[in-house]
Design an enzyme around this catalytic site. Sequence first.
Site, mmCIF file in Angstrom:
data_model
loop_
_atom_site.group_PDB
_atom_site.id
_atom_site.type_symbol
_atom_site.label_atom_id
_atom_site.label_comp_id
_atom_site.label_asym_id
_atom_site.label_seq_id
_atom_site.Cartn_x
_atom_site.Cartn_y
_atom_site.Cartn_z
ATOM 1 N N GLY A 151 0.855 -1.184 0.000
ATOM 2 C CA GLY A 151 0.000 0.000 0.000
ATOM 3 C C GLY A 151 0.893 1.237 0.000
ATOM 4 O O GLY A 151 2.130 1.125 0.062
ATOM 5 N N GLN A 152 0.286 2.430 -0.040
ATOM 6 C CA GLN A 152 1.140 3.623 -0.137
ATOM 7 C C GLN A 152 1.981 3.843 1.121
ATOM 8 O O GLN A 152 3.147 4.225 1.021
ATOM 9 C CB GLN A 152 0.385 4.866 -0.557
ATOM 10 C CG GLN A 152 -0.892 5.154 0.150
ATOM 11 C CD GLN A 152 -1.408 6.540 -0.194
ATOM 12 O OE1 GLN A 152 -0.705 7.357 -0.805
ATOM 13 N NE2 GLN A 152 -2.619 6.841 0.213
ATOM 14 N N ASP A 163 -2.214 -12.199 5.229
ATOM 15 C CA ASP A 163 -3.566 -11.640 5.294
ATOM 16 C C ASP A 163 -3.917 -11.520 6.783
ATOM 17 O O ASP A 163 -3.983 -12.538 7.486
ATOM 18 C CB ASP A 163 -4.524 -12.597 4.568
ATOM 19 C CG ASP A 163 -5.948 -12.071 4.532
ATOM 20 O OD1 ASP A 163 -6.341 -11.307 5.435
ATOM 21 O OD2 ASP A 163 -6.673 -12.449 3.598
ATOM 22 N N TYR A 186 -8.470 -1.667 4.919
ATOM 23 C CA TYR A 186 -9.465 -1.511 3.850
ATOM 24 C C TYR A 186 -9.725 -0.010 3.783
ATOM 25 O O TYR A 186 -10.302 0.577 4.709
ATOM 26 C CB TYR A 186 -10.740 -2.291 4.199
ATOM 27 C CG TYR A 186 -11.785 -2.188 3.116
ATOM 28 C CD1 TYR A 186 -11.842 -3.125 2.082
ATOM 29 C CD2 TYR A 186 -12.704 -1.140 3.106
ATOM 30 C CE1 TYR A 186 -12.793 -3.021 1.069
ATOM 31 C CE2 TYR A 186 -13.648 -1.027 2.094
ATOM 32 C CZ TYR A 186 -13.687 -1.969 1.092
ATOM 33 O OH TYR A 186 -14.626 -1.861 0.090
ATOM 34 N N THR A 244 -7.273 6.885 11.630
ATOM 35 C CA THR A 244 -7.698 7.949 10.717
ATOM 36 C C THR A 244 -8.442 9.106 11.400
ATOM 37 O O THR A 244 -9.053 8.927 12.459
ATOM 38 C CB THR A 244 -8.638 7.310 9.659
ATOM 39 O OG1 THR A 244 -9.251 8.312 8.877
ATOM 40 C CG2 THR A 244 -9.743 6.498 10.301
ATOM 41 N N TYR A 279 -16.421 3.197 7.045
ATOM 42 C CA TYR A 279 -14.959 3.136 7.130
ATOM 43 C C TYR A 279 -14.482 3.638 8.496
ATOM 44 O O TYR A 279 -13.711 2.962 9.191
ATOM 45 C CB TYR A 279 -14.350 3.985 5.996
ATOM 46 C CG TYR A 279 -12.863 4.228 6.133
ATOM 47 C CD1 TYR A 279 -11.942 3.203 5.920
ATOM 48 C CD2 TYR A 279 -12.377 5.497 6.492
ATOM 49 C CE1 TYR A 279 -10.575 3.436 6.052
ATOM 50 C CE2 TYR A 279 -11.021 5.732 6.616
ATOM 51 C CZ TYR A 279 -10.130 4.699 6.404
ATOM 52 O OH TYR A 279 -8.770 4.932 6.548
ATOM 53 N N LYS A 303 -12.669 1.528 11.512
ATOM 54 C CA LYS A 303 -11.334 1.915 11.995
ATOM 55 C C LYS A 303 -11.352 2.177 13.505
ATOM 56 O O LYS A 303 -10.401 1.841 14.207
ATOM 57 C CB LYS A 303 -10.833 3.163 11.250
ATOM 58 C CG LYS A 303 -10.513 2.960 9.782
ATOM 59 C CD LYS A 303 -9.317 2.062 9.520
ATOM 60 C CE LYS A 303 -8.008 2.649 9.944
ATOM 61 N NZ LYS A 303 -6.864 1.728 9.617
ATOM 62 N N TRP A 338 -5.757 12.324 5.207
ATOM 63 C CA TRP A 338 -5.576 12.725 3.805
ATOM 64 C C TRP A 338 -4.195 12.296 3.267
ATOM 65 O O TRP A 338 -3.415 13.106 2.759
ATOM 66 C CB TRP A 338 -5.753 14.227 3.651
ATOM 67 C CG TRP A 338 -7.127 14.760 3.956
ATOM 68 C CD1 TRP A 338 -8.087 14.185 4.734
ATOM 69 C CD2 TRP A 338 -7.697 15.988 3.486
ATOM 70 N NE1 TRP A 338 -9.211 14.976 4.783
ATOM 71 C CE2 TRP A 338 -9.003 16.088 4.024
ATOM 72 C CE3 TRP A 338 -7.235 17.021 2.675
ATOM 73 C CZ2 TRP A 338 -9.835 17.181 3.767
ATOM 74 C CZ3 TRP A 338 -8.062 18.106 2.437
ATOM 75 C CH2 TRP A 338 -9.352 18.176 2.969
HETATM 76 N N1 LIG Z 1 -5.364 6.863 2.568
HETATM 77 C C1 LIG Z 1 -5.730 7.787 3.467
HETATM 78 O O1 LIG Z 1 -6.108 8.911 3.129
HETATM 79 C C2 LIG Z 1 -5.664 7.470 4.936
HETATM 80 C C3 LIG Z 1 -6.005 8.470 5.854
HETATM 81 C C4 LIG Z 1 -5.930 8.178 7.213
HETATM 82 C C5 LIG Z 1 -5.541 6.914 7.643
HETATM 83 N N2 LIG Z 1 -5.233 5.958 6.727
HETATM 84 C C6 LIG Z 1 -4.851 4.616 7.211
HETATM 85 O O2 LIG Z 1 -3.473 4.431 6.934
HETATM 86 C C7 LIG Z 1 -3.202 3.046 6.673
HETATM 87 C C8 LIG Z 1 -2.461 2.924 5.357
HETATM 88 O O3 LIG Z 1 -3.265 3.492 4.331
HETATM 89 P P1 LIG Z 1 -2.809 3.502 2.807
HETATM 90 O O4 LIG Z 1 -3.361 4.738 2.217
HETATM 91 O O5 LIG Z 1 -1.359 3.205 2.695
HETATM 92 O O6 LIG Z 1 -3.665 2.274 2.264
HETATM 93 P P2 LIG Z 1 -3.590 1.521 0.864
HETATM 94 O O7 LIG Z 1 -2.682 2.204 -0.079
HETATM 95 O O8 LIG Z 1 -5.001 1.249 0.478
HETATM 96 O O9 LIG Z 1 -2.890 0.154 1.277
HETATM 97 C C9 LIG Z 1 -3.506 -0.783 2.087
HETATM 98 C C10 LIG Z 1 -2.789 -2.081 1.890
HETATM 99 O O10 LIG Z 1 -3.408 -3.045 2.749
HETATM 100 C C11 LIG Z 1 -3.501 -4.256 2.039
HETATM 101 N N3 LIG Z 1 -4.539 -5.097 2.614
HETATM 102 C C12 LIG Z 1 -5.884 -5.033 2.444
HETATM 103 N N4 LIG Z 1 -6.477 -6.005 3.136
HETATM 104 C C13 LIG Z 1 -5.493 -6.701 3.771
HETATM 105 C C14 LIG Z 1 -5.482 -7.825 4.613
HETATM 106 N N5 LIG Z 1 -6.612 -8.473 4.951
HETATM 107 N N6 LIG Z 1 -4.297 -8.288 5.082
HETATM 108 C C15 LIG Z 1 -3.151 -7.666 4.735
HETATM 109 N N7 LIG Z 1 -3.088 -6.613 3.910
HETATM 110 C C16 LIG Z 1 -4.258 -6.123 3.432
HETATM 111 C C17 LIG Z 1 -3.826 -3.829 0.617
HETATM 112 O O11 LIG Z 1 -3.515 -4.872 -0.278
HETATM 113 P P3 LIG Z 1 -4.434 -5.112 -1.592
HETATM 114 O O12 LIG Z 1 -4.385 -3.835 -2.352
HETATM 115 O O13 LIG Z 1 -3.760 -6.277 -2.242
HETATM 116 O O14 LIG Z 1 -5.799 -5.436 -1.051
HETATM 117 C C18 LIG Z 1 -2.899 -2.623 0.452
HETATM 118 O O15 LIG Z 1 -1.626 -3.022 -0.002
HETATM 119 C C19 LIG Z 1 -4.578 2.354 6.689
HETATM 120 O O16 LIG Z 1 -4.771 1.782 7.942
HETATM 121 C C20 LIG Z 1 -5.568 3.488 6.511
HETATM 122 O O17 LIG Z 1 -6.812 3.202 7.112
HETATM 123 C C21 LIG Z 1 -5.271 6.208 5.385
#
Ligand SMILES: NC(=O)c1ccc[n+]([C@@H]2O[C@H](COP(=O)([O-])OP(=O)(O)OC[C@H]3O[C@@H](n4cnc5c(N)ncnc54)[C@H](OP(=O)(O)O)[C@@H]3O)[C@@H](O)[C@H]2O)c1
Length: 282
Positions: free
Chosen positions: A10-11, A35, A59, A99, A123, A127, A148
């Site tokens: 993921g990012q 997983d 997710y 988040t 969501y 969380k 964000w």
């Molecule tokens: N993006 C935002 O704006 C934001 C804001 C606040 C907080 N956050 C939190 O920050 C964290 C990282 O976010 P991100 O933006 O880096 O997310 P992301 O790019 O969507 O990456 C999430 C990763 O988790 C993997 N994943 C999904 N289900 C899984 C499972 N059951 N077991 C293991 N891996 C799994 C996904 O793999 P697949 O793609 O193969 O499913 C993906 O590689 C998350 O907890 C998110 O809730 C994000």
Amino acid sequence: MKVAVLGSEGQLGLSLKHQQPLDVDVTYYNHKECDITKIIDLKKCLNQHYNFVINASGYTDVEGAEVCPDLAYAINAKGVDLLAMVCAQYNIRLIHISTDFVFDGLSSSPYLITDKTNPINVYGQSKLEGENYVFKHSSYNQVIRTSWLYSPWQNNFVLSIIKLLQNNKYISVVDDEIGSPTSALSLASYIWHQIMHNCFEVSPIVNFCNKGFCTRYQFAKTIAKLAIKYHIILNKVKILPTTAKQLNMLAKRPAYSVLQCDVANNQTWQIELQKIISKLAG
Ligand SMILES: NC(=O)c1ccc[n+]([C@@H]2O[C@H](COP(=O)([O-])OP(=O)(O)OC[C@H]3O[C@@H](n4cnc5c(N)ncnc54)[C@H](OP(=O)(O)O)[C@@H]3O)[C@@H](O)[C@H]2O)c1
């Protein structure tokens, strides 16, 4: 120091790899390799030799969570329960990412870690449940709330806006959602700094977002300005302000979700955005 990163593609996972200090032994597990909803995977990948697990998995599809709440809860809540349980068994400290969407957005001043949570979409609810599971098994763990998030990789607001700017004469962006854009690379550096300096005693929950705040519309305008400066887009595109109501999205979003972040040496969102956009330009 031995660390495992889950959700490594993921990012945030990719950002952790990019910012990894040299003197730490890190194993990265992607979704396929581990997983978090499967105890068998967690037991296979983790063991008592790890000092920290960083849970970068999740997710993150806010609209999708309204359609598939079971999946959102399975990963963001129940999966975190299993993960925290296994970490406690092996005496590993869990660093979990949460988040700004745990809040309802009715505040008009930055959210403190002690402020009342009240998520307004699936969501955010999933969380928040995950946060509670983090501490069910050990008070030794840490939750980092961020907002964000964007990076040069995967799906995020910055890359989506750039794509829209490349393919349209004008675009509309909501002007009634306020938050703090946060570079995943800066969050990754913060997490590594915490681990390397063992600064986790401070508080079980911390906020990390870049300094300052803006509306999504202002964020998009700044992205466009920088994308032109770095020749990522060639022509000026008109950006029109709209409202969340007009976009008719499935999930409600908090109108105001700025987090109070007291981290030292934290940069403004504009400086961090410039770093990422210049990186995209190569
Ligand atoms: N993006 C935002 O704006 C934001 C804001 C606040 C907080 N956050 C939190 O920050 C964290 C990282 O976010 P991100 O933006 O880096 O997310 P992301 O790019 O969507 O990456 C999430 C990763 O988790 C993997 N994943 C999904 N289900 C899984 C499972 N059951 N077991 C293991 N891996 C799994 C996904 O793999 P697949 O793609 O193969 O499913 C993906 O590689 C998350 O907890 C998110 O809730 C994000």
